[in-house]
Design an enzyme around this catalytic site. Structure first.
Site, PDB file in Angstrom:
ATOM      1  N   LYS A   1       0.841  -1.207   0.000  1.00  0.00           N
ATOM      2  CA  LYS A   1       0.000   0.000   0.000  1.00  0.00           C
ATOM      3  C   LYS A   1       0.876   1.257   0.000  1.00  0.00           C
ATOM      4  O   LYS A   1       2.071   1.184  -0.222  1.00  0.00           O
ATOM      5  CB  LYS A   1      -0.958  -0.041   1.195  1.00  0.00           C
ATOM      6  CG  LYS A   1      -1.801  -1.342   1.278  1.00  0.00           C
ATOM      7  CD  LYS A   1      -2.899  -1.412   0.234  1.00  0.00           C
ATOM      8  CE  LYS A   1      -3.506  -2.794   0.079  1.00  0.00           C
ATOM      9  NZ  LYS A   1      -4.365  -3.269   1.134  1.00  0.00           N
TER      10      LYS A   1
HETATM   11  C1  LIG Z   1      -5.413  -4.264   1.489  1.00  0.00           C
HETATM   12  C2  LIG Z   1      -6.852  -4.028   1.500  1.00  0.00           C
HETATM   13  C3  LIG Z   1      -7.647  -4.272   2.632  1.00  0.00           C
HETATM   14  C4  LIG Z   1      -7.175  -4.996   3.844  1.00  0.00           C
HETATM   15  O1  LIG Z   1      -6.030  -4.535   4.397  1.00  0.00           O
HETATM   16  P1  LIG Z   1      -5.063  -5.494   5.230  1.00  0.00           P
HETATM   17  O2  LIG Z   1      -4.207  -4.499   5.933  1.00  0.00           O
HETATM   18  O3  LIG Z   1      -4.307  -6.316   4.230  1.00  0.00           O
HETATM   19  O4  LIG Z   1      -5.878  -6.312   6.147  1.00  0.00           O
HETATM   20  C5  LIG Z   1      -8.991  -3.923   2.583  1.00  0.00           C
HETATM   21  N1  LIG Z   1      -9.525  -3.386   1.480  1.00  0.00           N
HETATM   22  C6  LIG Z   1      -8.807  -3.167   0.372  1.00  0.00           C
HETATM   23  C7  LIG Z   1      -9.492  -2.570  -0.816  1.00  0.00           C
HETATM   24  C8  LIG Z   1      -7.457  -3.493   0.338  1.00  0.00           C
HETATM   25  O5  LIG Z   1      -6.759  -3.297  -0.776  1.00  0.00           O
END
Ligand SMILES: *Cc1c(COP(=O)(O)O)cnc(C)c1O
Length: 391
Positions: free
Chosen positions: A192
């Site tokens: 991210k």
């Molecule tokens: C990555 C992601 C999540 C969840 O995040 P984590 O930190 O991996 O649990 C939720 N929604 C979207 C759209 C994501 O890309």
């Protein structure tokens, strides 16, 4: 000599990030120390929201926020079929029923017209949702004022999934400010925008909601006498007020996240530059980027292309994808529509229910995008695409 593998996303860490984590290792607190509130202030302050509550990961933030917003057995949560499974799973953890609203094919965001039409029908059927989870897919904000107006009219809460969007803006204001929603969920997984290893945060302007999420994060336990039922037994005393979880973020992670926040602006700027370069480099190929809403600036977690499947025939998306992988590009597909997962088929979902999402899924490819990429990397992706598309 072959070029190095180019993943679709990758963290950017520097010596200051590493030093911040080492400092915690030398300190008294590995968890429940000062680094967590520091990180919370940094993210909430950046976004312009009153509260930030750090949790173990983005999924935990969606789960706790949904529960704190009152989602329970028999309630309904609606989201987009083009998202990571976590956006929908959060509702299921609370015992709620899940439904989806098909996307606008231009942006791959939940389509507001389809949402409104579905709400009109749901009002007649008595099946209105308690929570809608708009997903700022690829980093681009949904039309939040419009969703907010629908929320007011039909009485649902809004939990923004901004896992892709930190660093972006809409109507001149930062995504994550929770101005048009009850709460915003962020993720700090290494692919991210910024990372804490694993990690997530809720930003919100609702004092009571923030308190409840923070309590759910630690087993539903409070140590505040004012919140207790009856008298405190003494300084050691705590009460479990509801069934919560251990969803805490460690100080090691929070220190990394806080250090990364110092670079968010530079990361966002570089992602934007690379996306603009992709737009220019890819012009003329039989594909389209996702449409940009001129009212906002994407956080650019992902750069997607949608192939013109008719124009590339007899080549298929799969052949193009495999050719790109063979050329050392870590391309990906975001996302397999959630309703097509076997665990959702078991709940009654089947193919054909959300045709725009399914069509988009057939044609999309995620290209590499992360701040350390060079302009030459983008040129290399274009050349690889040309080769993959050559008849
Ligand atoms: C990555 C992601 C999540 C969840 O995040 P984590 O930190 O991996 O649990 C939720 N929604 C979207 C759209 C994501 O890309």
């Amino acid at each position: 000599m072959s070029d190095p593998f180019l993943p679709y996303g990758r963290q950017s860490l520097d010596e200051a990030d590493i030093a911040a984590v080492v400092e915690v290792l030398h300190s008294d607190f590995l968890t429940q120390g000062p680094a967590v509130p520091r990180f919370e202030k940094a993210v909430a302050g950046w976004c312009g929201a009153r509260h930030g509550i750090a949790l173990a990961n983005g999924t935990a933030t969606l789960h706790c926020a949904a529960k704190a917003l009152g989602l329970g057995h028999g309630d309904r949560l609606w989201t987009s079929p083009i998202t990571f499974v976590a956006s929908a799973n959060a509702g299921r953890y609370c015992g709620a029923k899940i439904d989806f609203v098909d996307i606008d094919p231009a942006t791959a965001l939940m389509c507001p017209e389809r949402l409104e039409a579905k709400l009109v029908q749901a009002e007649k059927d008595g099946t209105l949702p308690k929570i809608v989870v708009p997903v700022h897919f690829a980093g681009q904000s949904c039309d939040m004022p419009r969703l907010h107006a629908l929320g007011q009219k039909y009485g649902f809460k809004i939990l923004e999934d901004a896992a892709h969007a930190l660093g972006g803006e809409f109507l001149g204001e930062r995504i994550g400010n929770a101005k048009w929603s009850d709460a915003v969920s962020h993720s700090f997984h290494p692919v991210k925008i910024i990372t804490s290893g694993e990690g997530g945060m809720i930003t919100t302007n609702d004092d009571e909601l923030a308190w409840r999420i923070a309590t759910l994060r630690t087993h539903g336990i409070t140590r505040e006498p004012d919140r207790m039922q009856g008298e405190s037994h003494g300084p050691w005393y705590y009460q479990q007020l509801e069934l919560g979880f251990n969803y805490r973020l460690t100080d090691l992670q929070a220190a990394l996240g806080a250090s990364q926040m110092g670079k968010l602006e530079a990361f966002a700027r570089r992602r934007r530059e690379l996306a603009d370069l992709y737009d220019r480099e890819l012009a003329g190929l039989p594909l389209r980027p996702l449409a940009r809403d001129p009212r906002g600036i994407s956080g650019w977690h992902l750069y997607m292309i949608v192939l013109d499947l008719d124009a590339i025939r007899p080549r298929t998306r799969r052949q193009v994808f495999e050719s790109l992988r063979a050329q050392g590009l870590g391309v990906n597909v975001h996302y397999i529509p959630v309703h097509l997962q076997p665990d959702y088929a078991r709940l009654g979902f089947e193919s054909g229910m959300f045709p725009e999402a399914e069509r988009y899924y057939e044609a999309c490819i995620t290209l590499p995008l992360f701040p350390a990429m060079t302009d030459a990397d983008v040129t290399r992706v274009r050349a690889a695409l040309e080769q993959a598309l050559a008849a």
